[in-house]
Design a protein around this motif. Structure first.
Motif, PDB file in Angstrom:
ATOM      1  N   LEU A  15       0.851  -1.215  -0.101  1.00 19.98           N
ATOM      2  CA  LEU A  15      -0.177  -0.179   0.023  1.00 19.98           C
ATOM      3  C   LEU A  15       0.960   1.128  -0.027  1.00 19.98           C
ATOM      4  O   LEU A  15       0.517   2.527  -0.333  1.00 19.98           O
ATOM      5  CB  LEU A  15      -0.821  -0.025   1.240  1.00 19.98           C
ATOM      6  N   THR A  25       4.196  -0.053   3.698  1.00 18.44           N
ATOM      7  CA  THR A  25       3.314  -0.583   4.126  1.00 18.44           C
ATOM      8  C   THR A  25       2.954  -1.934   3.276  1.00 18.44           C
ATOM      9  O   THR A  25       2.494  -1.569   2.021  1.00 18.44           O
ATOM     10  CB  THR A  25       2.048   0.094   4.340  1.00 18.44           C
ATOM     11  N   LEU A  36       0.219  -7.893   8.064  1.00 18.41           N
ATOM     12  CA  LEU A  36       0.887  -6.809   7.706  1.00 18.41           C
ATOM     13  C   LEU A  36       2.328  -6.655   7.902  1.00 18.41           C
ATOM     14  O   LEU A  36       2.663  -7.259   8.881  1.00 18.41           O
ATOM     15  CB  LEU A  36       0.341  -5.490   8.210  1.00 18.41           C
ATOM     16  N   ALA A  39       4.608  -0.417   8.639  1.00 15.07           N
ATOM     17  CA  ALA A  39       3.489   0.616   8.178  1.00 15.07           C
ATOM     18  C   ALA A  39       4.256   1.988   8.529  1.00 15.07           C
ATOM     19  O   ALA A  39       4.205   2.530   9.737  1.00 15.07           O
ATOM     20  CB  ALA A  39       2.155   0.411   9.075  1.00 15.07           C
ATOM     21  N   THR A  58      -5.506   3.690   3.686  1.00 19.08           N
ATOM     22  CA  THR A  58      -5.807   2.400   4.148  1.00 19.08           C
ATOM     23  C   THR A  58      -7.050   1.854   4.331  1.00 19.08           C
ATOM     24  O   THR A  58      -7.578   1.099   4.931  1.00 19.08           O
ATOM     25  CB  THR A  58      -5.117   2.418   5.731  1.00 19.08           C
ATOM     26  N   LEU A  61      -7.550  -1.576   4.434  1.00 19.22           N
ATOM     27  CA  LEU A  61      -7.342  -2.335   5.689  1.00 19.22           C
ATOM     28  C   LEU A  61      -8.728  -2.049   6.511  1.00 19.22           C
ATOM     29  O   LEU A  61      -8.805  -3.031   7.239  1.00 19.22           O
ATOM     30  CB  LEU A  61      -6.029  -1.904   6.213  1.00 19.22           C
ATOM     31  N   GLN A  65     -10.736  -5.266   8.132  1.00 16.87           N
ATOM     32  CA  GLN A  65      -9.968  -5.407   9.542  1.00 16.87           C
ATOM     33  C   GLN A  65     -10.470  -6.445  10.234  1.00 16.87           C
ATOM     34  O   GLN A  65      -9.624  -7.015  11.094  1.00 16.87           O
ATOM     35  CB  GLN A  65     -10.071  -4.079  10.251  1.00 16.87           C
ATOM     36  N   HIS A  87      -2.560   4.575  12.517  1.00 18.48           N
ATOM     37  CA  HIS A  87      -3.317   3.400  11.900  1.00 18.48           C
ATOM     38  C   HIS A  87      -4.267   2.747  13.030  1.00 18.48           C
ATOM     39  O   HIS A  87      -5.523   2.340  12.955  1.00 18.48           O
ATOM     40  CB  HIS A  87      -2.719   2.166  11.338  1.00 18.48           C
TER      41      HIS A  87
END
Ligand SMILES: [Zn+2]
Ligand SMILES: [Zn+2]
Length: 665
Positions: A15, A25, A36, A39, A58, A61, A65, A87
């Motif tokens: 990402l 990320t 992950l 980040a 994000t 994500l 999640q 995050h």
């Protein structure tokens, strides 16, 4: 691209970190599990006015999640851990596994953000294997980098093993004695590596990256030869560099004063955890440092990137309360400027030299080496891991291309290599590599507070302010749709050859046009006395009109803010100036979408207008609402001013953006 429907595959989705250096990320996905890897954050480029931090988008994500099983951290640089605390406010990460030093630094950020209770931090040691979800098991392989306690990863998945190098170089004489665990890489290479994701930062540079230790003798020479104080700046996070500087201070009989918050923080953490060994009495509080002889003083500080608020930058401007430059000082830049910071760095160097100090900087001095491997380091990585497929990461596009050529020169077929962008999906099976349907990727810009998100519209407005300034306009319009007073126009930061009279004339025309052609759509007669008016819509229409006209007539695009002051129905209409002849643009075809575009008007800009410069030459530039509204009859008193092109408040257009030190990635 067809087999993913039948065969389950590993999906790897970066990402951030591709086609850029920063905000690394990466998402690993198999079945119902998401893991992950790192980040990070990035620092703003030119044009991102008032933006302090850049984060990856994000959304993906946030949407997924529930499937996030955990995160792996490779090392503690900002471009790898700087996004985590942010995050954690937005989505759940049940557990974070990472090296001790990185997690210690992360703890500080999480405490600051108030998210300590949102996850569990698990410290790992070399060769530790952690399981994440049902499908991932990750071995931490010690590597060498400019940051201490850094790891490469061997990620075992149902489709095979992926080696994710993290940031690395091969340094066989590391400052902290922690050597690269090449045996482990070779072990996986021997077993068979499905895919290698490798650091591309220095893929354009031939040869091997010199070891970190190689800067030691060069720094030693400069420090031992210095007649007066030694001032050194480097990244606080370059733990090995800082450790060597402390060692050199001890060796040369100099006490150390530290300046800059991050320098104090990182050194405190690193000493506490044993990554730096320096006796307590080596350090002297900055207030007492002036009591020491210059020849026994070494100041270590932030500011290697010319960040305006960092210690060395303030010293260079003579703004530091405790430290002033002396002509006997030797000032050493033990870092190279990150692209984008070059100008502020050279400006700082200039100022320091102008104050008479000796400044040591630049590539030829041997006082800085990179933490990222060069081409030969990258080849060694490929040779050890012998991957079937290869994906170059952590780099700008040309670096990725260059790295893929290196891999091809080592015998990896071009069709086994993917060059990807942020949001691309790498789909891996035991015998295929493909690009899947991309996911949403992009950037989120955070303001100084790191709370407010700067969206594209805000950014565009800031860019307009910086480029072309702002025009504000006050229009008085009655609820029955007549202009009740001449508009008042204000310019700030606008450079234009058009005189203010012409601008208010144009404003008048736009208002008249909107009232004549759009009023019906924008107001609704609800049967009562006062019609229901969409004042926001009126403002917007006027703004759009004036914007187009300025773009057409003057090729400028200032930010335009129209404020409409409603007047009661029945207010007598302001007739407009004698020279404000009616707009001859065709009326819209009707309906809501009718409109704006057909407009074309007859310009009478060449009409001779010479009036004495006697009547309040700047009235049109007064603040909105500051002066009483001129009476309708005062048309003639709205004096045209033969104002030369001028810049109002140049600091608006001046680039005073704060530059932040980027991560010493
Ligand atoms: Zn990095
Ligand atoms: Zn790094």
């Amino acid at each position: 691209m067809t087999n993913q429907a039948k065969q389950p595959c590993l999906r790897v989705i970066p990402l951030g970190g591709l086609h850029e250096i920063g905000k690394n990320t990466c998402v690993f996905e198999y079945g119902d599990d998401i893991m992950l890897v790192d980040a990070g954050l990035a620092f703003p480029s030119d044009g991102m006015h008032g933006v302090n931090v850049v984060m990856p988008d994000t959304s993906y994500l946030k949407e997924n999640q529930k499937r996030i099983r955990g995160m792996i951290v490779t090392h503690g640089h900002e471009d790898h851990i700087g996004g985590i605390a942010h995050h954690l406010k937005n989505f759940n990460i049940p557990v974070i596994h990472g090296p001790r030093l990185a997690l210690a630094m992360l703890t500080g950020k999480m405490e600051e953000a108030g998210v300590m209770d949102r996850t569990i931090l698990q410290t790992v040691a070399p060769r530790d294997v952690v399981k994440v979800g049902q499908h991932f098991s990750v071995e931490f392989i010690r590597n060498t980098h400019s940051m201490a306690d850094s790891f490469s990863l061997a990620i075992t998945t149902p489709v095979g093993t992926v080696i994710f190098t993290g940031d690395f170089k091969f340094d066989h004489t590391p400052v902290d004695g922690e050597t690269f665990d090449m045996a482990r890489l070779a072990h996986y290479g021997e077993q068979g590596v499905l895919c290698l994701f490798s650091d591309s930062t220095n893929s354009e540079v031939p040869g091997f990256c010199p070891p970190e230790r190689s800067v030691f003798p060069c720094l030693d020479r400069h420090i031992s030869q210095a007649e007066g104080r030694v001032i050194i700046t480097t990244f606080a996070s370059s733990i090995h560099r800082v450790a060597m500087i402390l060692e050199l201070a001890l060796k040369n009989g100099r006490k150390v004063g530290l300046l800059g918050r991050s320098m104090l923080n990182v050194i405190a953490k690193a000493r506490e955890l044993g990554y730096m060994r320096a006796p307590d009495d080596l350090f002297v509080p900055i207030k007492q440092i002036r009591d020491l002889p210059d020849r026994e003083t070494l100041l270590l500080m932030t500011g290697s990137q010319g960040e305006p608020l960092a210690a060395l930058s303030r010293i260079s401007r003579g703004e530091h309360p405790q430290v002033q430059v002396k002509t006997t000082d030797t000032i050493i830049f033990s870092a190279s400027p990150i692209p984008g910071n070059t100008i502020s760095v050279v400006n700082t160097i200039d100022r320091l030299m102008m104050l008479g100090a000796k400044v040591v900087y630049g590539k030829g001095e041997g006082i800085h080496v990179s933490g990222h491997g060069f081409q030969e380091d990258q080849k060694l990585m490929l040779a050890l891991t012998k991957p079937k497929y290869f994906v170059p990461v952590h780099g700008e596009h040309r670096m990725l291309v260059c790295h893929s050529k290196t891999a091809q020169s080592m015998g990896i077929p071009a069709e086994n290599i993917l060059i990807i962008d942020n949001g691309d999906v790498v789909e891996l099976t035991p015998d295929s590599i493909n690009k899947g349907e991309p996911v949403k990727a992009g950037i989120e810009l955070l303001d100084a507070s790191r709370n407010g998100i700067v969206d594209a519209r805000v950014l565009k407005e800031r860019q307009q302010l910086a480029d072309d300034g702002v025009i504000t306009m006050l229009a008085v319009i009655s609820t029955d749709g007549v202009m009740a007073a001449p508009p008042r126009v204000n310019l700030r930061g606008v450079v234009t050859a058009a005189d203010p009279r012409k601008l208010s004339l144009w404003a008048e025309r736009e208002i008249t046009w909107v009232l004549e052609n759009r009023w019906q759509q924008l107001s609704r007669n609800s049967g009562g006395k006062a019609p229901d008016v969409d004042w926001m819509g009126v403002q917007r229409e006027i703004e759009i009109g004036l914007q187009r006209r300025l773009r057409r007539e003057l090729q400028v695009e200032p930010l335009i803010i129209c404020l409409v002051q409603p007047a009661p129905g029945g207010t007598p209409a302001y007739k407009g100036r004698a020279d404000a002849e009616p707009d001859t643009r065709p009326a819209p075809r009707g309906g809501r979408g009718g409109g704006r575009d057909g407009g074309r008007d007859v310009q009478r800009g060449d009409r001779p207008e010479r009036v004495e410069r006697s009547q309040q030459p700047r009235r049109e530039l007064a603040a909105v609402g500051a002066a009483p509204a001129p009476a309708p009859a005062a048309a003639a008193s709205a004096a045209p001013v033969a104002t030369p092109a001028r810049v109002e408040e140049p600091e608006i257009s001046g680039r005073t953006r704060r530059r932040r030190s980027a991560a010493a990635s």
